[in-house]
Every structure is written in C-alpha cells, then in structure tokens.
Scaffold this active site. Structure first.
Site, PDB file in Angstrom:
ATOM      1  N   ASP A  10       0.863  -1.183   0.000  1.00 52.93           N
ATOM      2  CA  ASP A  10       0.000   0.000   0.000  1.00 52.93           C
ATOM      3  C   ASP A  10       0.902   1.237   0.000  1.00 52.93           C
ATOM      4  OD1 ASP A  10      -2.162   1.665   0.134  1.00 52.93           O
ATOM      5  OD2 ASP A  10      -2.798   1.089   2.140  1.00 52.93           O
ATOM      6  N   ASP A 104      -2.819   2.495  -6.019  1.00 54.63           N
ATOM      7  CA  ASP A 104      -1.751   2.548  -5.024  1.00 54.63           C
ATOM      8  C   ASP A 104      -1.648   1.315  -4.134  1.00 54.63           C
ATOM      9  OD1 ASP A 104      -4.199   3.092  -3.888  1.00 54.63           O
ATOM     10  OD2 ASP A 104      -3.454   4.609  -2.511  1.00 54.63           O
ATOM     11  N   GLU A 105      -2.344   0.237  -4.475  1.00 53.96           N
ATOM     12  CA  GLU A 105      -2.213  -0.956  -3.643  1.00 53.96           C
ATOM     13  C   GLU A 105      -2.494  -2.219  -4.442  1.00 53.96           C
ATOM     14  OE1 GLU A 105      -5.216  -1.779  -0.615  1.00 53.96           O
ATOM     15  OE2 GLU A 105      -6.373  -0.068  -1.349  1.00 53.96           O
TER      16      GLU A 105
END
Length: 362
Positions: A10, A104-105
């Site tokens: 993350d 983003d993860e």
C-alpha cells in the site's frame, strides 16, 4: 498443501506523496489534493495534513478550518496513472500473481517468486526498496499467509511500515484486534457489532457462524473465518470489478433536501475520484438511502453508455434523489454506486448503432 506467502503493498499517501516528490517546496508541509473552493472535497492528504485530522473525502471547507495553512493543489490523474503503472511493473518483476486493488495498492502471491527469495518478508523489503530507489516514493507492506491478514499488516506500522503476522501468532493477534480493523467491517457494521457486544476479534470468535449470517447476511461467513484467521481467497490477477461506490452516515438524521444534495455532492466527488483512480467504467448509477427507521431503498438508472464525466454523474444522481418520496421520514445515510461495467460480462457483445445526424437532433 504448500502454505501461501501473501504480501499486501500500500503506497503511503499516494497522490500527495507524488506531488511532494515532484514539487520540493511542498515537502514537510500539510498538503491536500483536491478543490478548495465550492463543494470540493479532499481526494488525498499528506501525512503532515493528517496530523490535523484531515482525511480523504472530507469537505474542503472543513479541512481548511482544521488547518488554515493547508496547501490545496489540483490532482494530476494522468501522472498518478503512469506512476501506478511503474509501481505495478516492479511488482511483476517478483511475481505474475499480482491483484491490483487500486492505483496505489495490490496483493502479491510470492509463494514461488521469480527471484527465488525464500522469505516473503525479504521479498516485501526488496519491493519497498526498489520503489523508493527508482520512483522516490514510500510504500508500506504487510506479510502473512492470506489476504485478510496481509492487508491488516500493511496498515499496522504506516508510514513506511513492514509488518509480518506469522502463523504462530495469528490467534493472539486476531483476538486483540478491534473489529473496526477487520476487512469489510465499516462504520455502520462496527456500530451494529458494538450493539451486540462485539468489540474485538476475541468477541467475534465467540459467535457461531449461523448467528453471524443471520445478522450480517453472506458477509457473516467471512466474519466467522476472519475471527479465526481464515481467508481462502486467492490472489487473482485481472480481477474484474463489478461496481464502485461510497456512502456516508449523517451525525443527525435529516429530511432537508438541500442538505441532502450537499451530502450527495461530497459522496459523488469521492465516487468520481475512485472511478478515475480505478479506471472503472459503468453504465448504472444507484442511489442508496437509509431512513431513520433503518428501512433502506435504492433507486437506479442505466445509461446507454458508461458514465464518462463528473457532470453526467451529478445530473443522474440528483435526478434520482429528486424523485424519491420521503413519506415523512428522515434520512440517516446516503450512498452512490456506479456499476454494470461492460467489461464485467465476458460473453456479451456491445452493439453500437449510428442513427445519423437527424436522430441525434431529435
């Protein structure tokens, strides 16, 4: 059966961190990505801003009140997309079993990784180091043997965290975990659990599966497993997302339509940001309302083409809200979802018709 090794990566304050990387003058200062004027909301906040209580989806006026020196900058979605592609290219240097969750993860199954690294924690450390060295960004990582535990672990020591939950510590770790930290348990569900006397994983473990299903539907099966550290979901590359949305529960129930339009505006902007972030396209807009007696209704409209602008989403969502008869009840929750993605049907054919100029002018 070989025990899985799962990593959840993350990125820390992704949008804001990209801006601070590209603009040295913003480093170390409270920064928000979003619109400061009108009904704008915060799309992302730097860690310096979070110290003031600022968070994503917060109205911009509230954020400015909490931190008068807050710097607002408009988002650069194309830049974030490209950086996300670079991050995911790094992931695929270690494994092809990468399940993107957002820009983003992602989950990575590194049980058998391309580098031949024996320990998953060393893979996570290498991924974090490569992201920092090549892209100038910081990521947090969680490591365990299933997705539920890996996701919890990645959030445990943010920012720049690396946390492992080994098999021998699962029972003790989950027992002490507040149920708000459990995957899939949001504010409303947590409140319902609190009313049942469930506050921790240990409390949740005392309930039998049938009871949890009776109170929480199909999700009760997952909650029963999570309380025991069980999650059989595999890391699935190219996972097809069927819908995407957001909702908010009010501090006080209301039937003021102007207030509801303002609340809907904040939810809608969060949904639009998520649509852009996930590059998701859907044709059906669903409005969800929960009344003060906890009765819940939905109203939906399916368009001929996927929602392609914030203005289209605004028009449809406000049209749906205006058509609802409250029948003397107040509203406690409002939500908005975009679904019915054309990509979700792998056997469907999208038919297109050219009606000509005269038809378009009708």
């Amino acid at each position: 059966m070989e025990q899985r090794k799962i990593i959840h990566i993350d990125m820390d304050a992704f949008y804001a961190s990209v801006e601070q990387r590209d603009h040295p003058e913003y480093r170390g200062r409270p920064l928000a990505v979003g619109r400061p004027e009108g009904r704008g909301v915060v799309a992302a906040a730097s860690y310096e801003a979070r110290r003031y209580g600022i968070r994503s989806a917060m109205p911009s006026v509230t954020a400015r009140r909490l931190c008068p020196e807050l710097i607002f900058i408009p988002g650069r979605m194309e830049v974030y997309r490209e950086v996300s592609r670079q991050i995911h290219r790094i992931f695929r240097e270690y494994t092809d079993l990468v399940e993107p969750i957002a820009f983003d993860e992602a989950f990575l199954d590194v049980t058998r990784n391309k580098k031949g690294i024996p320990l998953a924690v060393d893979v996570a450390r290498a991924v974090k180091r490569q992201i920092r060295d090549e892209l100038g960004l910081v990521a947090s990582a969680g490591v365990s043997y299933n997705k539920f535990l890996a996701k919890i672990a990645s959030d445990y020591r943010k920012p720049d965290g690396l946390f492992t939950i080994p098999p021998g510590q699962i029972e003790e770790f989950v027992a002490a975990l507040p149920i708000e930290r459990f995957f899939g348990i949001g504010e409303v569900t947590a409140r319902k659990m609190h009313g049942m006397g469930i506050h921790t994983g240990a409390d949740l473990r005392l309930r039998d599966e049938a009871e949890l299903v009776r109170h929480f539907g199909k999700a009760g099966h997952s909650y029963y497993g999570y309380a025991r550290g069980i999650d059989e979901r595999e890391v699935t590359p190219n996972r097809i997302r069927k819908s995407l949305g957001a909702e908010t529960t009010f501090a006080e129930d209301t039937d003021d339509r102007e207030q509801l339009r303002l609340e809907l505006s904040a939810v809608r902007e969060e949904v639009w940001n998520r649509l852009m972030r996930h590059e998701f396209k859907g044709k059906t807009v669903v409005l969800k309302l929960k009344f003060d007696n906890f009765r819940q209704i939905t109203r939906s409209k399916t368009l001929f083409a996927p929602v392609n602008s914030a203005e289209t989403l605004r028009q449809v969502s406000e049209e749906l809200l205006a058509a609802v008869d409250f029948r003397g009840r107040k509203i406690r929750l409002i939500g908005l979802t975009v679904g019915n993605s054309p990509e979700a049907c792998t056997e469907c054919v999208q038919l297109r018709f050219d009606f000509g100029e005269s038809a378009r002018n009708v």
